[in-house]
Design a protein around this motif. Structure first.
Motif, mmCIF file in Angstrom:
data_model
loop_
_atom_site.group_PDB
_atom_site.id
_atom_site.type_symbol
_atom_site.label_atom_id
_atom_site.label_comp_id
_atom_site.label_asym_id
_atom_site.label_seq_id
_atom_site.Cartn_x
_atom_site.Cartn_y
_atom_site.Cartn_z
ATOM 1 N N GLU A 142 -9.265 3.156 -14.308
ATOM 2 C CA GLU A 142 -8.724 4.409 -14.850
ATOM 3 C C GLU A 142 -7.208 4.480 -14.756
ATOM 4 N N HIS A 143 -6.640 3.878 -13.712
ATOM 5 C CA HIS A 143 -5.218 4.061 -13.423
ATOM 6 C C HIS A 143 -4.431 2.761 -13.571
ATOM 7 N N ASP A 144 -4.450 1.931 -12.512
ATOM 8 C CA ASP A 144 -3.631 0.717 -12.516
ATOM 9 C C ASP A 144 -4.085 -0.173 -11.367
ATOM 10 N N GLU A 145 -3.815 -1.471 -11.473
ATOM 11 C CA GLU A 145 -4.115 -2.403 -10.376
ATOM 12 C C GLU A 145 -3.323 -2.004 -9.131
ATOM 13 N N LEU A 146 -3.855 -2.333 -7.967
ATOM 14 C CA LEU A 146 -3.084 -2.162 -6.740
ATOM 15 C C LEU A 146 -2.072 -3.301 -6.640
ATOM 16 N N PRO A 147 -0.863 -3.028 -6.137
ATOM 17 C CA PRO A 147 0.109 -4.110 -5.961
ATOM 18 C C PRO A 147 -0.311 -5.039 -4.815
ATOM 19 N N HIS B 119 -9.416 -7.676 6.755
ATOM 20 C CA HIS B 119 -10.869 -7.659 6.667
ATOM 21 C C HIS B 119 -11.387 -6.955 7.922
ATOM 22 N N THR B 120 -12.346 -6.040 7.772
ATOM 23 C CA THR B 120 -12.765 -5.251 8.928
ATOM 24 C C THR B 120 -13.760 -5.946 9.847
ATOM 25 N N GLY B 121 -14.333 -7.057 9.409
ATOM 26 C CA GLY B 121 -15.354 -7.690 10.240
ATOM 27 C C GLY B 121 -16.740 -7.204 9.883
ATOM 28 N N GLY B 122 -16.827 -6.016 9.263
ATOM 29 C CA GLY B 122 -18.127 -5.495 8.842
ATOM 30 C C GLY B 122 -18.272 -5.542 7.337
ATOM 31 N N GLY B 123 -17.390 -6.316 6.669
ATOM 32 C CA GLY B 123 -17.472 -6.444 5.214
ATOM 33 C C GLY B 123 -16.503 -5.554 4.467
ATOM 34 N N GLY B 124 -15.831 -4.660 5.171
ATOM 35 C CA GLY B 124 -14.878 -3.764 4.522
ATOM 36 C C GLY B 124 -13.484 -4.360 4.449
ATOM 37 N N VAL B 125 -12.609 -3.669 3.727
ATOM 38 C CA VAL B 125 -11.218 -4.115 3.590
ATOM 39 C C VAL B 125 -10.286 -2.919 3.784
ATOM 40 N N HIS B 126 -9.207 -3.149 4.528
ATOM 41 C CA HIS B 126 -8.114 -2.181 4.622
ATOM 42 C C HIS B 126 -6.936 -2.729 3.821
ATOM 43 N N SER B 127 -6.486 -1.994 2.807
ATOM 44 C CA SER B 127 -5.240 -2.328 2.101
ATOM 45 C C SER B 127 -4.157 -1.445 2.699
ATOM 46 N N LEU B 128 -3.128 -2.075 3.258
ATOM 47 C CA LEU B 128 -2.088 -1.322 3.955
ATOM 48 C C LEU B 128 -0.867 -1.132 3.060
ATOM 49 N N PHE B 129 -0.338 0.096 3.050
ATOM 50 C CA PHE B 129 0.846 0.426 2.243
ATOM 51 C C PHE B 129 1.868 1.174 3.083
ATOM 52 N N ARG B 130 3.103 1.201 2.588
ATOM 53 C CA ARG B 130 4.139 1.979 3.270
ATOM 54 C C ARG B 130 3.878 3.472 3.096
ATOM 55 N N TYR B 131 4.106 4.225 4.164
ATOM 56 C CA TYR B 131 3.971 5.680 4.089
ATOM 57 C C TYR B 131 5.071 6.208 3.173
ATOM 58 N N PRO B 132 4.723 7.022 2.156
ATOM 59 C CA PRO B 132 5.747 7.467 1.205
ATOM 60 C C PRO B 132 6.702 8.490 1.826
ATOM 61 N N LEU C 157 -5.912 -10.969 6.108
ATOM 62 C CA LEU C 157 -6.228 -11.912 5.028
ATOM 63 C C LEU C 157 -4.967 -12.522 4.430
ATOM 64 N N ASN C 158 -3.814 -11.943 4.757
ATOM 65 C CA ASN C 158 -2.544 -12.476 4.242
ATOM 66 C C ASN C 158 -1.417 -11.961 5.133
ATOM 67 N N ALA C 159 -0.197 -12.387 4.857
ATOM 68 C CA ALA C 159 0.963 -11.912 5.621
ATOM 69 C C ALA C 159 1.936 -11.210 4.673
ATOM 70 N N THR C 160 1.388 -10.659 3.573
ATOM 71 C CA THR C 160 2.218 -9.997 2.569
ATOM 72 C C THR C 160 2.864 -8.743 3.165
ATOM 73 N N PRO C 161 4.152 -8.514 2.899
ATOM 74 C CA PRO C 161 4.768 -7.263 3.371
ATOM 75 C C PRO C 161 4.100 -6.053 2.719
ATOM 76 N N LEU C 162 4.208 -4.901 3.376
ATOM 77 C CA LEU C 162 3.586 -3.688 2.846
ATOM 78 C C LEU C 162 4.241 -3.268 1.534
ATOM 79 N N ALA C 163 3.416 -3.060 0.517
ATOM 80 C CA ALA C 163 3.914 -2.520 -0.759
ATOM 81 C C ALA C 163 4.013 -1.000 -0.626
ATOM 82 N N PRO C 164 4.841 -0.363 -1.464
ATOM 83 C CA PRO C 164 4.830 1.106 -1.484
ATOM 84 C C PRO C 164 3.456 1.594 -1.956
ATOM 85 N N LEU C 165 3.043 2.752 -1.472
ATOM 86 C CA LEU C 165 1.779 3.326 -1.929
ATOM 87 C C LEU C 165 1.894 3.619 -3.426
ATOM 88 N N PRO C 166 0.972 3.111 -4.251
ATOM 89 C CA PRO C 166 1.062 3.359 -5.695
ATOM 90 C C PRO C 166 1.063 4.859 -6.001
#
Length: 198
Positions: free
Chosen positions: A111-116, A122-135, A174-183
């Motif tokens: 509906e909107h746009d891909e996440l950057p 990975h949470t260990g229970g199958g979930g994922v946390h996508s981390l972003f900078r606090y706006p 899952l990676n060492a990518t720096p935090l993107a701004p929150l879309p």
């Protein structure tokens, strides 16, 4: 100060590294190899490996190395909690597949746009946390955006790697990518007033 037990050092090192990046962390009761919570309730615990090991929970979170050493050395092998929100400068999009979180995110992305590209855990229970900078310049409270999909911001916490998950898995980066701004579209969904059904 007292030397810590050897098995504690990986967790403590991780907690101090997060703190050095300005993240506010706090100890969480971990789970043992059987997935049983290390808190006093043990097998009767209803939230194994997920609840704070200090009286005030995420309100005790700190990025001060001395405070972290003190809090974390009280437990044999704690997990690490991150206080999400302005203090840490981090928000987390929490996708829980057991409640349809991946499907919910796919639908919103369509509906909107891909996440950057951003840091993923990975949470260990199958979930994922996508981390972003606090706006900047907004007050962002945690909010469920869709089934299984929640933005964790002010007034919440998440568990960080390398903590154990009750399923037997481990939280891991899952990676060492720096935090993107929150879309901006995610921000708009969080700030959108609830539709009140009278």
């Amino acid at each position: 100060s007292m030397p810590l037990p050897a098995h504690d050092s990986q967790i403590l090192r991780a907690a101090l590294a997060y703190a050095a990046a300005g993240w506010e962390v706090y100890p969480i009761w971990s789970v043992d190899k059987e997935g049983i919570c290390t808190c006093s309730k043990r097998a009767a615990c209803e939230n194994p490996g997920k609840h704070p090991a200090t009286a005030r929970g995420f309100k005790d979170a700190s990025s001060n190395p001395e405070r972290i050493r003190k809090m974390f050395s009280r437990l044999p092998e704690p997990s690490i909690g991150l206080r999400t929100g302005r203090g840490s400068g981090v928000v987390a999009l929490d996708q829980d597949p057991r409640h349809g979180g991946f499907d919910s995110l796919d639908r919103l992305v369509a509906e909107h746009d891909e996440l950057p590209d951003t840091r993923l855990h990975h949470t260990g229970g199958g979930g994922v946390h996508s981390l972003f900078r606090y706006p900047e310049g907004v007050e962002l409270k945690s909010k469920v955006l869709a089934p299984g999909l929640e933005l964790k911001a002010e007034g919440a916490g998440i568990v960080l790697p390398p903590s154990n998950h009750a399923s037997g898995g481990k939280y891991r980066a899952l990676n060492a990518t720096p935090l993107a701004p929150l879309p901006s579209w995610v921000l708009e969904l969080v700030l959108k007033p609830e539709l009140r059904v009278v």
